[in-house]
Every structure is written in C-alpha cells, then in structure tokens.
Design a protein around this motif. Structure first.
Motif, PDB file in Angstrom:
ATOM      1  N   ALA A  12     -45.639  69.827 -20.755  1.00 10.68           N
ATOM      2  CA  ALA A  12     -45.451  68.424 -21.147  1.00 10.68           C
ATOM      3  C   ALA A  12     -44.061  67.920 -20.787  1.00 10.68           C
ATOM      4  N   ALA A  13     -43.072  68.813 -20.802  1.00 14.53           N
ATOM      5  CA  ALA A  13     -41.707  68.433 -20.435  1.00 14.53           C
ATOM      6  C   ALA A  13     -41.530  68.330 -18.921  1.00 14.53           C
ATOM      7  N   GLY A  14     -42.555  68.701 -18.166  1.00 18.77           N
ATOM      8  CA  GLY A  14     -42.496  68.625 -16.710  1.00 18.77           C
ATOM      9  C   GLY A  14     -41.992  69.881 -16.045  1.00 18.77           C
ATOM     10  N   ALA A  15     -41.751  70.930 -16.851  1.00 15.92           N
ATOM     11  CA  ALA A  15     -41.214  72.177 -16.309  1.00 15.92           C
ATOM     12  C   ALA A  15     -42.326  73.170 -16.009  1.00 15.92           C
ATOM     13  N   ARG A  16     -41.965  74.272 -15.383  1.00 11.62           N
ATOM     14  CA  ARG A  16     -42.924  75.328 -15.052  1.00 11.62           C
ATOM     15  C   ARG A  16     -42.767  76.484 -16.029  1.00 11.62           C
ATOM     16  N   PRO A  17     -43.845  76.868 -16.731  1.00 10.12           N
ATOM     17  CA  PRO A  17     -43.750  78.017 -17.638  1.00 10.12           C
ATOM     18  C   PRO A  17     -43.789  79.331 -16.863  1.00 10.12           C
ATOM     19  N   ALA A  25     -34.054  67.836 -25.488  1.00  9.65           N
ATOM     20  CA  ALA A  25     -32.646  67.778 -25.885  1.00  9.65           C
ATOM     21  C   ALA A  25     -31.802  68.741 -25.078  1.00  9.65           C
ATOM     22  N   LEU A  26     -32.421  69.833 -24.634  1.00  7.89           N
ATOM     23  CA  LEU A  26     -31.716  70.830 -23.834  1.00  7.89           C
ATOM     24  C   LEU A  26     -31.729  70.498 -22.347  1.00  7.89           C
ATOM     25  N   GLY A  27     -32.301  69.337 -22.006  1.00 17.04           N
ATOM     26  CA  GLY A  27     -32.278  68.872 -20.623  1.00 17.04           C
ATOM     27  C   GLY A  27     -33.364  69.444 -19.751  1.00 17.04           C
ATOM     28  N   VAL A  28     -34.390  70.025 -20.338  1.00 17.58           N
ATOM     29  CA  VAL A  28     -35.474  70.610 -19.555  1.00 17.58           C
ATOM     30  C   VAL A  28     -36.354  69.507 -18.982  1.00 17.58           C
ATOM     31  N   GLY A  29     -36.657  69.613 -17.687  1.00 21.27           N
ATOM     32  CA  GLY A  29     -37.478  68.597 -17.041  1.00 21.27           C
ATOM     33  C   GLY A  29     -38.078  69.102 -15.753  1.00 21.27           C
ATOM     34  N   PRO A  30     -38.611  68.225 -14.933  1.00 15.75           N
ATOM     35  CA  PRO A  30     -39.257  68.608 -13.678  1.00 15.75           C
ATOM     36  C   PRO A  30     -38.332  69.447 -12.794  1.00 15.75           C
ATOM     37  N   GLY A  31     -38.903  70.485 -12.183  1.00 15.87           N
ATOM     38  CA  GLY A  31     -38.142  71.382 -11.314  1.00 15.87           C
ATOM     39  C   GLY A  31     -37.559  72.571 -12.040  1.00 15.87           C
ATOM     40  N   ASP A  32     -37.542  72.521 -13.385  1.00 12.75           N
ATOM     41  CA  ASP A  32     -36.993  73.629 -14.168  1.00 12.75           C
ATOM     42  C   ASP A  32     -38.069  74.666 -14.475  1.00 12.75           C
ATOM     43  N   GLU A  33     -37.625  75.869 -14.776  1.00 12.38           N
ATOM     44  CA  GLU A  33     -38.507  76.927 -15.271  1.00 12.38           C
ATOM     45  C   GLU A  33     -38.088  77.304 -16.681  1.00 12.38           C
ATOM     46  N   VAL A  34     -39.067  77.617 -17.504  1.00 12.88           N
ATOM     47  CA  VAL A  34     -38.818  78.028 -18.888  1.00 12.88           C
ATOM     48  C   VAL A  34     -39.612  79.303 -19.142  1.00 12.88           C
TER      49      VAL A  34
END
Length: 367
Positions: free
Chosen positions: A94-99, A69-78
């Motif tokens: 699972a969202a495709g982001a990098r922890p 919902a916050l738009g997190v996806g591939p290429g993002d970092e969290v």
C-alpha cells in the motif's frame, strides 16, 4: 467447549462498567478524539516508558502511517516475514514499496541473521514482528540496520505486555504499531491501533495525518486520512486497561503449566519457550500429525487454531504480483504448528484437560 479465545466472555465480564462509561461519552458529546482518547494515549505512553502514543482506527493504519512517516515509498524495499497476518505485508504494498520476505528461525521469528543477506541499497526499512507475544531480537536487528541507514518499524500487533529487559517492546526501533482488535490481549469492541515512537517528528506527522492533516476545521497542512480512534472505543479500552496486567499474569501462569506438563511429549512446549518477556498472546505447539491432533482435541471439546496455515508468500495475493520464493523453515513450521487455548478465562481444570487430552492422543499412538 474450551475456546481458543473468548472475546464474548470478556465483553460480558466488563459490560456494566463499559456501558456506564459510554453513557458519560454520550452525555458529553465528545465522539471524535476528546478526553477518553487523550486518557488512553497517556496510559499507553506511560506503558511504553514515555514514548509518544498516537491512537488510530486500526493496527493496520498504524503500520501504514509508520512506514510513510519513515519515508517509505515507490522504489523502496521493506524486509519482513511471511508467517504473519497479511496486513504486515499488505501495508508495504500500500505504501508503494516492494516487500522482501525473510525466513525465520525455529522460534518463528525473523532475526538479524535471516535479515542480513536481504539488505540492499534499496532497503528502506525492516519490519520485525513480535509474533505471538514473543520478543524478537530487536536490539541486534537495530544494530544491523542503523549503520546502513535502514529504519526499523516494530510490528507489535500481538505484543502488548511483551518485554525486553523488563521494558515494553516497541521503543527500540524508530516506531512501532500495536493492534487493539477485539482478539488481542488488550482489545476494543471494534478496531483500533496505536503508533508508538520516541521520535517527536514521527509522532507529529502521525497525529496530523490521522486527522486529514487538519490545522483547523477548514484548513489542512498536508493531505491526510481519517484514522481516528473512536471515543467510545477509547472509553472501553480505558476500562480494560485496568485489568491488563492481571490478564497477562494469568496467561503466563497457564504457559508455565503447559511448559512443564508438555515438556516430555512429542507435541512439546511453546516454540518460543518460556523465554524472558513472552506475553503468550498465542501458545503454539508442533505436531507431525497436526490435523489429527486438532480433530482429536475438537472431538473432546477443545478448540484450537492455526496461526497461520498458509504463509503470505504462498497466497494468491502474493503470487499475483510478486515472484515465487522458497522459505523452507517458514513453510515447514506452517505445516506443524497448532495454537492451543491460553487466555485468562481458562480455569485450572480447563488447562489440565488440554494437557491430559494431548497426552491421551499421543498414548493411543495417533500422532
């Protein structure tokens, strides 16, 4: 045996009213969503000071849908922490982001100071964990993130009843995820979770996506998933919710006794201290001889646990796909922490026995 947690006894305590409520659900035939789910969501919303509360089939799904919902996806970092249940990091992957994992303070919590050096142009969100029912410094984290356009998703899996200035945590960030796993202070008889937000667009997204994005039985507005809280679980939770404050008060009373009785011991009191707003989902002490203390308590009929013995950045799942990193404080604490019993089924004599046994261990020079 004095248990570290006792979900069986809680189930036995409330079996009759829960089964009676289940009979009503069986009679009306509302097995998916329906009145029981709506009633539980309304209660949870009120608990969170009027924020939207969207129930789901697990706290993990609440985290995942929160990120999406916050738009997190591939290429993002969290950014989050490593000393948490694996789901916190797993949903980022699972969202495709990098922890990106931050170290923690001596209270086991991430804070604005440990997060700030990790912020980058790729940071899309931060997931602070209110670990063990301790309130993280969410106000300073939000103040750090908002000017950078970084979203904050609070992991409140262990934090029902945790407050900041008397208000339930989960409403200061952009969204929050709560778990209703049976081990939680408010747990179902199976999995469940709730996504909380003050943002109507996030709530609308979550409400749609948890139910396949359906506009009607035969038409979907978006491709979603099946993450609905079962009506039978909601019915049980509506019974349990009536006792939540009573259970929280008992945990706090036990924690206060531990704090005073263990203050002068080498083991010491809870790492979070008797801080404002702590709901004491876990009461965690430290010992230089953690394994020895755990064995000694077990031999005398006291169950303990380690939450969590191996930080996520040291686990196989991380090392298969992520770079090896060092988090000195997280690693040090993981070697020393021990969860001792702190739940509403403990009697005063149980609690006194825990303290007496810890002191006995230390007096024998076994520490």
């Amino acid at each position: 045996m004095i248990k570290c947690n006792d979900v069986q006894e809680q189930a036995r305590d409330l079996a009759e009213p829960i089964i009676a409520r289940w009979r009503d659900v069986l009679a009306c035939g509302e097995f998916i969503l329906g009145d029981e789910v709506s009633r539980f969501e309304a209660w949870f919303s009120e608990r969170c000071h009027g924020a939207f509360a969207v129930s789901m089939n697990s706290g993990t799904d609440a985290l995942l849908l929160g990120l999406r919902a916050l738009g997190v996806g591939p290429g993002d970092e969290v950014i989050t922490c490593s000393n948490t249940f694996v789901a916190t990091v797993g949903v980022i992957v699972a969202a495709g982001a990098r922890p990106i994992l931050a170290d923690v303070g001596d209270d086991e919590l991430v804070n604005a100071g440990t997060i700030a050096p990790l912020l980058s142009s790729r940071t899309k969100a931060v997931v602070p964990v209110h670990l063990r029912g301790r309130p993280a410094g969410i106000e300073s984290i939000v103040a750090l993130c908002r000017p950078c356009g970084v979203a904050v998703l609070e992991d409140c899996a262990q934090a029902i009843g945790t407050t900041i200035d008397g208000r339930q945590v989960g409403i200061l960030g952009d969204a929050a995820a709560f778990s209703l796993h049976p081990l939680k202070t408010l747990g179902g008889l199976g999995d469940g979770g709730v996504l909380v937000t003050t943002n109507p667009k996030i709530a609308e997204y979550a409400e749609s996506v948890r139910n396949h994005g359906l506009k009607s039985r035969g038409e979907s507005a978006v491709f979603g998933m099946n993450s609905r809280l079962d009506a039978l679980q909601a019915a049980a939770l509506n019974i349990k919710a009536q006792y939540l404050d009573q259970w929280l008060d008992r945990r706090k009373a036990i924690a206060a006794y531990y704090d005073e009785a263990l203050a002068e011991t080498a083991t010491g009191s809870d790492l979070g201290g008797f801080g404002q707003g702590n709901s004491f989902y876990h009461y965690v002490v430290r010992s230089a001889d953690r394994e020895g203390l755990q064995r000694y308590l077990a031999m005398r009929g006291i169950e303990t646990a380690i939450h969590y013995p191996m930080p996520i950045h040291m686990q196989e799942a991380w090392l298969r796909s992520q770079p090896r990193i060092d988090l000195p404080n997280t690693e040090r604490l993981a070697r020393e922490i021990l969860t001792i019993p702190c739940h509403h089924h403990l009697s005063d004599s149980d609690v006194e026995r825990v303290v007496t046994t810890i002191k006995e261990f230390e007096s024998l020079g076994l520490r």
